[in-house]
Design a protein around this motif. Structure first.
Motif, mmCIF file in Angstrom:
data_model
loop_
_atom_site.group_PDB
_atom_site.id
_atom_site.type_symbol
_atom_site.label_atom_id
_atom_site.label_comp_id
_atom_site.label_asym_id
_atom_site.label_seq_id
_atom_site.Cartn_x
_atom_site.Cartn_y
_atom_site.Cartn_z
ATOM 1 N N VAL A 1 0.843 -1.205 0.000
ATOM 2 C CA VAL A 1 0.000 0.000 0.000
ATOM 3 C C VAL A 1 0.875 1.250 0.000
ATOM 4 O O VAL A 1 0.587 2.221 -0.709
ATOM 5 C CB VAL A 1 -0.981 -0.009 1.193
ATOM 6 N N LEU A 2 1.956 1.232 0.771
ATOM 7 C CA LEU A 2 2.882 2.359 0.795
ATOM 8 C C LEU A 2 3.478 2.604 -0.590
ATOM 9 O O LEU A 2 3.533 3.741 -1.066
ATOM 10 C CB LEU A 2 3.994 2.091 1.814
ATOM 11 N N LEU B 1 -2.351 -14.316 -1.463
ATOM 12 C CA LEU B 1 -2.291 -12.856 -1.428
ATOM 13 C C LEU B 1 -3.508 -12.251 -2.121
ATOM 14 O O LEU B 1 -4.061 -11.248 -1.647
ATOM 15 C CB LEU B 1 -1.002 -12.361 -2.069
ATOM 16 N N GLU B 2 -3.944 -12.852 -3.193
ATOM 17 C CA GLU B 2 -5.165 -12.398 -3.884
ATOM 18 C C GLU B 2 -6.345 -12.420 -2.903
ATOM 19 O O GLU B 2 -7.136 -11.491 -2.846
ATOM 20 C CB GLU B 2 -5.441 -13.303 -5.082
ATOM 21 N N ARG B 3 -6.423 -13.476 -2.121
ATOM 22 C CA ARG B 3 -7.508 -13.606 -1.135
ATOM 23 C C ARG B 3 -7.433 -12.503 -0.083
ATOM 24 O O ARG B 3 -8.436 -11.877 0.255
ATOM 25 C CB ARG B 3 -7.436 -14.989 -0.491
ATOM 26 N N ILE B 4 -6.241 -12.242 0.437
ATOM 27 C CA ILE B 4 -6.071 -11.192 1.449
ATOM 28 C C ILE B 4 -6.462 -9.831 0.872
ATOM 29 O O ILE B 4 -7.184 -9.060 1.505
ATOM 30 C CB ILE B 4 -4.620 -11.153 1.971
ATOM 31 N N LEU B 5 -5.988 -9.536 -0.329
ATOM 32 C CA LEU B 5 -6.305 -8.245 -0.952
ATOM 33 C C LEU B 5 -7.807 -8.114 -1.196
ATOM 34 O O LEU B 5 -8.381 -7.034 -1.033
ATOM 35 C CB LEU B 5 -5.520 -8.064 -2.248
ATOM 36 N N ILE C 1 -10.322 -9.718 0.490
ATOM 37 C CA ILE C 1 -11.016 -9.621 1.780
ATOM 38 C C ILE C 1 -10.880 -8.229 2.384
ATOM 39 O O ILE C 1 -11.822 -7.690 2.953
ATOM 40 C CB ILE C 1 -10.480 -10.692 2.765
ATOM 41 N N THR C 2 -9.693 -7.628 2.244
ATOM 42 C CA THR C 2 -9.452 -6.311 2.828
ATOM 43 C C THR C 2 -9.993 -5.168 1.966
ATOM 44 O O THR C 2 -9.960 -4.014 2.388
ATOM 45 C CB THR C 2 -7.940 -6.084 3.037
ATOM 46 N N GLY C 3 -10.468 -5.487 0.765
ATOM 47 C CA GLY C 3 -10.968 -4.449 -0.127
ATOM 48 C C GLY C 3 -9.870 -3.737 -0.902
ATOM 49 O O GLY C 3 -10.142 -2.766 -1.606
ATOM 50 N N LEU C 4 -8.650 -4.217 -0.801
ATOM 51 C CA LEU C 4 -7.527 -3.569 -1.476
ATOM 52 C C LEU C 4 -7.313 -4.057 -2.907
ATOM 53 O O LEU C 4 -6.587 -3.427 -3.676
ATOM 54 C CB LEU C 4 -6.237 -3.789 -0.681
#
Length: 139
Positions: A72-73, A94-98, A100-103
Motif C-alpha cells: 500500500v505504501l 495474497l489475492e484472497r487477502i487483498l 477480503i481487505t478491499g484492497l
C-alpha cells in the motif's frame, strides 16, 4: 529479527531499466522483510526518477500485514509520483487477502511480468499507447 534473518526467508532482485523498475520478491514478505522491499524500491526509484514499477510477487510463500502495508505504501508513493505500479503473478493466498481487505481493486494486477511491463511502458510520458487502467480504483 535483523535483515540477515529476513534474508534467509526473503529474496529480492531489482532490475532498473531505462524508464521503469522490475522488482522480484520471493519467500516471506513479513515484518522482517517489508522494510527491505521498501528501501530497495525507494533507492531504485530515486535512480530512475518517477519510473513505473512492476513488483513480481509470484515467488511469495507468505505475506503478513506488514507486507500488505508496504505494498500500500508503494502504491501511494507511485500515485504521488504519477507513475504506474503493476503487480504481476499474485499468489492465490495474497489475492484472497487483498480481496477480503478491499484492497484488490486499488492495485493494477496482471498475469505475467511481460504483461505488466507493457502496461507500465504504455503509461510512460511520450508513449503513444494508452494503458488499461481497469485494475485500478479511481480515487
Amino acid at each position: 529479527m535483523d535483515d540477515d534473518d529476513a534474508g534467509e526467508r526473503f529474496s529480492l532482485s531489482i532490475g532498473v531499466h531505462e524508464d521503469f523498475i522490475v522488482a522480484r520478491a520471493a519467500g516471506d514478505l513479513d515484518y522482517a522483510s517489508a522494510g527491505l522491499l521498501h528501501r530497495q524500491v525507494k533507492d531504485a526509484w530515486e535512480t530512475t526518477q518517477s519510473a513505473g514499477l512492476v513488483v513480481d510477487l509470484s515467488g511469495l510463500a507468505f505475506c503478513d500485514s506488514m507486507g500488505i502495508g508496504v505494498l500500500v505504501l508503494l502504491l501511494n508513493q507511485s500515485r504521488e509520483q504519477q507513475s504506474s505500479l503493476v503487480l504481476p503473478g499474485i499468489p492465490a493466498h495474497l489475492e484472497r487477502i487483498l480481496t477480503i481487505t478491499g484492497l484488490r481493486t486499488a492495485f493494477q494486477v496482471q498475469e505475467s511480468v511481460e504483461a505488466a511491463t507493457r502496461i507500465v511502458q504504455a503509461s510512460l510520458p511520450g508513449s503513444a499507447a494508452v494503458p488499461d487502467s481497469s485494475g485500478e480504483a479511481d480515487h
